[in-house]
Design an enzyme around this catalytic site. Structure first.
Site, short mmCIF file in Angstrom:
data_model
loop_
_atom_site.label_atom_id
_atom_site.label_comp_id
_atom_site.label_asym_id
_atom_site.label_seq_id
_atom_site.Cartn_x
_atom_site.Cartn_y
_atom_site.Cartn_z
N LYS A 1 0.84 -1.05 -0.17
CA LYS A 1 0.00 -0.06 -0.06
C LYS A 1 0.77 1.37 0.05
O LYS A 1 0.50 2.21 -0.71
CB LYS A 1 -0.70 -0.13 1.41
CG LYS A 1 -2.20 0.72 1.08
CD LYS A 1 -3.13 0.58 2.37
CE LYS A 1 -4.17 1.42 2.43
NZ LYS A 1 -5.07 1.39 3.58
N THR B 1 -13.37 6.61 14.95
CA THR B 1 -14.60 6.38 15.78
C THR B 1 -14.38 5.71 17.12
O THR B 1 -14.29 4.57 16.78
CB THR B 1 -15.79 5.96 14.92
OG1 THR B 1 -15.89 6.90 13.84
CG2 THR B 1 -17.14 6.22 15.79
N PHE C 1 -16.41 13.47 10.26
CA PHE C 1 -17.53 13.30 9.81
C PHE C 1 -17.65 13.25 8.26
O PHE C 1 -18.62 13.82 7.56
CB PHE C 1 -18.51 14.64 9.99
CG PHE C 1 -18.50 14.85 11.59
CD1 PHE C 1 -19.44 14.31 12.21
CD2 PHE C 1 -17.87 15.62 12.48
CE1 PHE C 1 -19.61 14.29 13.85
CE2 PHE C 1 -17.89 15.91 13.66
CZ PHE C 1 -18.71 15.16 14.52
N GLU D 1 -17.98 8.53 2.52
CA GLU D 1 -17.41 7.82 1.44
C GLU D 1 -17.83 8.69 0.15
O GLU D 1 -19.20 8.97 0.10
CB GLU D 1 -17.42 6.52 1.51
CG GLU D 1 -16.70 5.83 2.78
CD GLU D 1 -16.69 4.38 2.74
OE1 GLU D 1 -16.64 3.56 1.79
OE2 GLU D 1 -16.58 3.88 3.93
N ASN E 1 -24.23 10.00 13.50
CA ASN E 1 -24.46 8.82 13.05
C ASN E 1 -25.80 8.05 13.09
O ASN E 1 -26.56 7.80 12.23
CB ASN E 1 -23.39 7.86 12.71
CG ASN E 1 -22.24 8.18 12.01
OD1 ASN E 1 -22.23 9.09 11.09
ND2 ASN E 1 -21.23 7.43 11.99
N CYS F 1 -19.94 2.46 8.26
CA CYS F 1 -20.30 3.05 9.56
C CYS F 1 -21.56 2.98 10.37
O CYS F 1 -21.54 2.82 11.56
CB CYS F 1 -19.94 4.67 9.32
SG CYS F 1 -18.41 4.86 8.39
N LYS G 1 -23.33 2.48 -1.62
CA LYS G 1 -24.01 3.59 -2.17
C LYS G 1 -23.24 4.26 -3.42
O LYS G 1 -22.18 3.60 -3.54
CB LYS G 1 -23.93 4.66 -1.07
CG LYS G 1 -22.54 5.31 -0.58
CD LYS G 1 -22.75 6.69 0.09
CE LYS G 1 -21.50 7.03 0.47
NZ LYS G 1 -21.33 8.17 1.14
N ARG H 1 -18.80 -2.91 2.16
CA ARG H 1 -19.19 -3.34 3.47
C ARG H 1 -20.40 -3.09 3.66
O ARG H 1 -21.10 -2.00 3.85
CB ARG H 1 -18.04 -2.86 4.46
CG ARG H 1 -16.65 -3.29 4.31
CD ARG H 1 -15.66 -2.23 5.12
NE ARG H 1 -15.50 -1.08 4.66
CZ ARG H 1 -14.70 -0.28 5.33
NH1 ARG H 1 -14.07 -0.61 6.21
NH2 ARG H 1 -14.33 1.01 4.46
C1 UGA Z 1 -21.54 8.21 7.25
C2 UGA Z 1 -21.80 9.80 7.62
O1 UGA Z 1 -22.84 10.28 6.72
C3 UGA Z 1 -20.47 10.45 7.85
O2 UGA Z 1 -20.90 11.90 8.19
C4 UGA Z 1 -19.57 10.14 8.67
O3 UGA Z 1 -18.44 10.41 8.90
C5 UGA Z 1 -19.28 8.49 8.27
O4 UGA Z 1 -20.73 7.88 8.03
C6 UGA Z 1 -18.35 7.80 9.17
O5 UGA Z 1 -19.00 7.61 10.40
O6 UGA Z 1 -17.30 7.68 8.83
P1 UGA Z 1 -20.95 6.95 4.88
O7 UGA Z 1 -21.07 5.78 5.78
O8 UGA Z 1 -19.90 7.24 3.94
O9 UGA Z 1 -21.01 8.39 5.99
O10 UGA Z 1 -22.20 7.09 4.04
P2 UGA Z 1 -23.66 8.11 3.83
O11 UGA Z 1 -23.61 8.96 2.88
O12 UGA Z 1 -24.09 8.43 5.00
O13 UGA Z 1 -24.59 7.00 3.67
C7 UGA Z 1 -25.01 5.84 4.46
C8 UGA Z 1 -26.09 4.85 3.99
O14 UGA Z 1 -27.20 5.73 3.99
C9 UGA Z 1 -25.75 4.56 2.64
O15 UGA Z 1 -26.36 3.14 2.61
C10 UGA Z 1 -26.63 5.24 1.84
O16 UGA Z 1 -27.17 4.35 0.47
C11 UGA Z 1 -27.86 5.53 2.64
N1 UGA Z 1 -28.66 6.83 2.23
C12 UGA Z 1 -27.88 7.76 2.64
C13 UGA Z 1 -29.84 6.72 2.00
O17 UGA Z 1 -30.49 5.54 1.83
N2 UGA Z 1 -30.69 7.80 1.66
C14 UGA Z 1 -29.82 9.23 1.91
O18 UGA Z 1 -30.76 10.10 1.57
C15 UGA Z 1 -28.85 9.05 2.24
#
Ligand code: UGA
Length: 423
Positions: free
Chosen positions: A37, A123, A149, A152, A205, A257, A316, A323
């Site tokens: 890496k 976290t 915060f 991805e 979260n 997360c 997403k 994961r």
């Molecule tokens: C999430 C948080 O949004 C971040 O702020 C945080 O820093 C991160 O976890 C972490 O703890 O490291 P992430 O897991 O990258 O970020 O993804 P999100 O964009 O939050 O989406 C999470 C899930 O919710 C996905 O499966 C996504 O498809 C779903 N989602 C999100 C929906 O179904 N609808 C929405 O309107 C938004």
């Protein structure tokens, strides 16, 4: 002011943190334990799909502000700040496994200059800042919590344009030093105690997961009463107390997360004598959402022995991360019912799941399929040639768990179509 920062762990949080701090003008050394890496990072190749990150890494290498070394102990000797960005996976009992973070702290302790500020970005459960202090065993090294915060897929943008920066420490001078690292960033900076900073991360979260389970539950109500969830959510979102963000219904939430952090905070609460029944409900609504979406497919077609095309495998759009992906949760359920699942994702080339074949494009996934399920909201799926898909599928059923496709265009071609939260 330019500072020397070491970042331990080059996952998406560590790498984004390192590359962004270098972009802000700091001198950054990132460390990881995987030799290959480090080799590829030195060439400017990044192991994950993350918008804008490759460019920032290359920029940092070219300017000389971003370096990569093998082993944490080789990164920290000169550092004024050490960011701990190692994983905190879920342990067997649902709580976060802190062994990586403790090992990293123990490993670097003897190498740190007096006064170096150690910053915890992973976290971690409430109280972990003190655990890191113990693992370091040095009274001359302040430890600060600075939770991330970052989403991805938009981690770089989230780092450089955050809604807020949260800093927690009992040592206010050290907290102020960490705040100064963010001088190039426009955002409210909040300084608090370590327990409040750590809890803020979990609470954010957990709240977002709650919002999503609520959204999916309202979608189920809309399906039952003949309402259109898109309009309902638009309608509630105009209330400034609710807002439009994070109200897209889907197949359930996943990723590295939310599932881990919701379970962790349920355990944290339980251990301190509080039954977080609300959040338990949020988690079970999510499990039900995977089942509900799969049921839409099985209500349309007998999947036993049939092929189901799955568009999207990542949890997403915008990431290659699978994961705890809702797509795979659904694939598992379909395979258990005897289906053969052919999946395509623009960012995922392999998945280790028996019964799921990953193919090279969306049309290959549709070939011979009786049903098509949209699992991830990649934009490019909107522009697929529907006539071609109709010609490739043997039966014409679509379950669109992201309300992504043009339902009118599909129905005009003879498909049965079921979205989420609307007919
Ligand atoms: C999430 C948080 O949004 C971040 O702020 C945080 O820093 C991160 O976890 C972490 O703890 O490291 P992430 O897991 O990258 O970020 O993804 P999100 O964009 O939050 O989406 C999470 C899930 O919710 C996905 O499966 C996504 O498809 C779903 N989602 C999100 C929906 O179904 N609808 C929405 O309107 C938004």
């Amino acid at each position: 002011m330019i500072n020397r920062i070491a970042v331990i762990g080059t996952g998406y949080v560590g790498l984004t943190t390192g590359a962004c701090f270098a972009h802000l003008g700091h001198e950054v050394i990132c460390a990881d334990i995987i030799p290959e890496k480090i080799e590829s990072l030195r060439r400017g190749e990044i192991p994950i799909h993350e918008a804008g990150l490759q460019e920032l890494v290359k920029e940092g290498i070219a300017s000389g502000l971003l370096k990569f070394v093998l082993g944490a102990e080789n990164a920290v000797g000169d550092a004024e700040f050490v960011y701990l960005c190692v994983p905190t996976p879920q342990g067997a009992d649902g709580s976060a496994d802190l062994s990586y973070i403790q090992a990293a702290a123990g490993e670097i302790s003897a190498k740190l200059r007096s006064g170096t500020v150690v910053v915890n970005k992973s976290t971690v459960p409430v109280g972990s800042t003190h655990l890191v202090e113990q693992a370091l065993g040095r009274s001359d090294i302040p430890v600060v919590s600075n939770p991330e915060f970052l989403r991805e897929g938009s981690a770089v943008d989230d780092f450089l344009n955050p809604d807020r920066v949260v800093i927690g420490s009992d040592d206010r001078a050290a907290a102020a030093q960490v705040a100064a690292l963010y001088l190039g960033v426009r955002a409210p900076i909040m300084v608090t105690d370590p327990a409040s900073a750590e809890t803020t991360k979990y609470a954010a979260n957990a709240f977002l997961a709650t919002k999503l389970s609520f959204t999916n539950a309202i979608a189920a109500v809309c399906e039952a009463v003949g309402a259109d969830v898109n309009d309902v959510l638009l309608g509630i979102g105009y209330d400034s107390r609710i807002g439009h963000e994070f109200l897209r219904p889907g197949p359930g939430w996943g990723g590295s997360c939310f599932p881990k952090d919701t379970r962790a905070i349920i355990t944290i609460a339980e251990e301190s004598g509080y039954d977080f029944s609300l959040l338990k409900g949020v988690v079970s609504v999510n499990e039900e959402q995977f089942d509900r979406t799969v049921r839409k497919v099985t209500n349309m077609v007998d999947v036993d022995g049939a092929t189901v095309a799955m568009l999207g495998l990542a949890f997403k759009a915008g990431t290659d991360d699978i994961r705890e992906s809702p797509a795979l949760e659904m694939a598992k359920r379909l395979v258990a019912k005897g289906a053969k699942v052919k999946g395509f994702d623009p960012a995922v080339s392999a998945v280790d799941l028996e019964g799921l074949e990953v193919v090279g494009d969306a049309y290959a996934a549709c070939e011979g399929a009786s049903a098509l399920i949209v699992a991830t909201e990649w934009d490019e799926f909107k522009w697929l040639d529907l006539d071609k898909i109709a010609g490739l599928m043997v039966e014409h059923h679509v379950v669109d768990s992201r309300n992504l496709l043009d339902r009118g265009a599909l129905r005009r071609r003879g498909f049965t179509y079921q979205g989420v939260g609307r007919s």
